[in-house]
Scaffold this active site. Structure first.
Site, short mmCIF file in Angstrom:
data_model
loop_
_atom_site.label_atom_id
_atom_site.label_comp_id
_atom_site.label_asym_id
_atom_site.label_seq_id
_atom_site.Cartn_x
_atom_site.Cartn_y
_atom_site.Cartn_z
N MET A 100 12.14 24.55 1.50
CA MET A 100 11.36 23.72 0.59
C MET A 100 12.24 22.82 -0.27
SD MET A 100 8.50 24.93 -2.19
CE MET A 100 7.53 25.83 -1.01
N TYR B 138 16.30 30.61 6.70
CA TYR B 138 15.11 31.36 7.10
C TYR B 138 15.04 31.56 8.60
CZ TYR B 138 12.96 30.82 2.49
OH TYR B 138 12.67 30.88 1.15
N ARG C 148 -11.01 0.75 14.89
CA ARG C 148 -10.85 1.47 13.64
C ARG C 148 -11.69 0.71 12.63
NH1 ARG C 148 -4.87 2.39 11.21
NH2 ARG C 148 -5.39 0.30 10.51
N LYS D 63 0.84 -1.20 0.00
CA LYS D 63 0.00 0.00 0.00
C LYS D 63 0.88 1.25 0.00
CE LYS D 63 -0.25 0.04 5.05
NZ LYS D 63 -1.00 -0.43 6.22
C1 LIG Z 1 -0.31 -1.41 6.89
C2 LIG Z 1 -0.99 -2.65 7.32
C3 LIG Z 1 -0.25 -3.83 7.47
C4 LIG Z 1 1.26 -3.87 7.40
O1 LIG Z 1 1.79 -3.28 8.54
P1 LIG Z 1 3.35 -3.26 8.83
O2 LIG Z 1 3.46 -2.78 10.21
O3 LIG Z 1 3.94 -2.32 7.84
O4 LIG Z 1 3.84 -4.65 8.62
C5 LIG Z 1 -0.95 -4.97 7.76
N1 LIG Z 1 -2.30 -4.97 7.89
C6 LIG Z 1 -3.03 -3.85 7.76
C7 LIG Z 1 -4.50 -3.92 7.93
C8 LIG Z 1 -2.40 -2.66 7.48
O5 LIG Z 1 -3.12 -1.55 7.36
#
Ligand SMILES: *Cc1c(COP(=O)(O)O)cnc(C)c1O
Length: 378
Positions: free
Chosen positions: A318, A270, A138, A40
């Site tokens: 930046m 800055y 969640r 992801k």
């Molecule tokens: C991001 C995520 C993972 C992976 O988590 P890591 O800590 O990066 O291994 C697994 N399951 C869900 C539901 C996630 O959102």
């Protein structure tokens, strides 16, 4: 004019490191447990498509993404492995599930009903993983939901292939939250089993539960992200030693644009937040917060320059960051410095940077912006 071949700010992403980390995970789990590689958020900044391609070549059979859109990106790039969409499917995203062969995680009884209708209308079965909220509050169906069995019994075309949940504090051995979550998960799984439901893929563990060897949470699938990219979060409390040894996949570098000698008393950057306490030599580096260098590293962080730590002096701006190179005066415009990675014996990783910036390594990796060139190396 031709586009320059070399970049001023880039990350090098190592296939070898990724695959070694993946193999370390597979060795730890053994053959009986499926591994869903989490790619992801553009594989935590590493590039979802190239990471998935490398992993698929190395035998990965499952990937996990957050959204339908991320799943579609993988399919359009030719990824053939199964893809689990973890963070919900909105109604306007549903129609992409079947054509792109995406497997949704479902989070409510309403989701079950909706997906069943979708599958029935399409005239083909749809596999889903049911996500339980075992205590993180969640995503996921509350584990106390009394109408689950009834809802499952009413399904016509949707099939429960997986039962999953997610930990809130799996590296925290000072808390019992993870044990409670495991218990809740097992209670629901057992109740389902008594009613005749035993989804083949049962999964809770992401990197921490894997790396610290919480085997009771592994079941038949694990979902590592962070460890694949080379990081194990530090544990709290009385943690067992990590059973996985992994190394960072990504190194981040930027070039020096200019070096200069400043007199004692010069104000840098800055706001004039840094005053040179002595004559010093600085370098202006081509990376700033628009590249993902946390602004909070202003006057705090460091990079590696000439194989030695070089403190960040002044505010991160930046596109530019100023560093003290008094210890590496030989450096010149065009030379590269290292924001994350190794130079000789010196190394700097995303956890160190995160600590200095008051954030977490995930945030550092995901924060490396798109304009930072990705260079894929073996
Ligand atoms: C991001 C995520 C993972 C992976 O988590 P890591 O800590 O990066 O291994 C697994 N399951 C869900 C539901 C996630 O959102």
């Amino acid at each position: 004019m031709n586009r320059p071949v070399a970049a001023r700010c880039w990350v090098e992403i190592s296939r070898r490191a990724l695959l070694e980390n993946f193999r370390a995970v597979r060795r730890a789990t053994g053959d009986g447990i499926e591994v869903a590689a989490v790619v992801k958020a553009d594989a935590y900044g590493h590039g979802a498509v190239p990471m998935a391609r490398w992993l698929e070549e190395a035998g990965a059979r499952w990937f996990a993404v957050s959204s339908v859109e991320e799943g579609v990106t993988l399919r359009e790039a030719g990824i053939r492995a199964r893809i689990l969409v973890m963070a919900g499917v909105l109604s306007y995203e549903e129609e992409a599930l079947a054509p792109y062969r995406l497997t949704p995680a479902l989070h409510s009884l309403g989701d079950l009903e909706r997906m069943d209708r979708l599958a029935a209308a399409a005239g083909r079965p749809l596999d889903f993983h049911l996500k339980l909220d075992t205590g993180m509050s969640r995503l996921g169906l509350p584990a106390s939901e009394g109408k689950l069995l009834e809802a499952l019994a009413g399904l016509r075309a949707a099939r429960m292939e997986g039962l999953m949940s997610h930990f809130a504090s799996s590296a925290d051995y000072a808390s019992l939250q993870t044990d409670h979550q495991v218990e809740v998960f097992q209670t629901v799984a057992a109740a389902l089993e008594r009613a005749g439901w035993r989804p083949p893929l049962r999964h809770l563990a992401s990197s921490n539960a894997l790396a610290y060897g919480r085997r009771e949470a592994w079941h038949t699938m694990v979902r590592p992200g962070h460890v694949l990219y080379g990081y194990v979060s530090p544990a709290r409390g009385e943690a067992p030693p990590a059973i996985l040894s992994v190394s960072p996949v990504l190194q981040w570098r930027a070039r020096i644009l200019l070096t200069k000698d400043l007199p004692e008393g010069a104000l840098i950057g800055y706001g004039g937040t840094f005053r040179a306490p002595r004559p010093m030599r600085i370098a202006v580096v081509a990376a700033g917060y628009a590249d993902g260098v946390p602004h909070r590293l202003s006057n705090k962080g460091r990079v590696l320059a000439g194989g030695k730590p070089a403190p960040i002096v002044g505010t991160v701006s930046m596109d530019l960051t100023t560093i003290d190179i008094s210890r590496s005066p030989e450096l010149q415009a065009g030379d590269a410095v290292t924001l994350l990675g190794e130079e000789g014996d010196a190394r700097l990783d995303a956890q160190q940077m995160a600590r200095q910036a008051g954030t977490i390594s995930y945030n550092i990796l995901c924060g490396i912006r798109e304009r930072v060139r990705r260079i894929y190396v073996d």
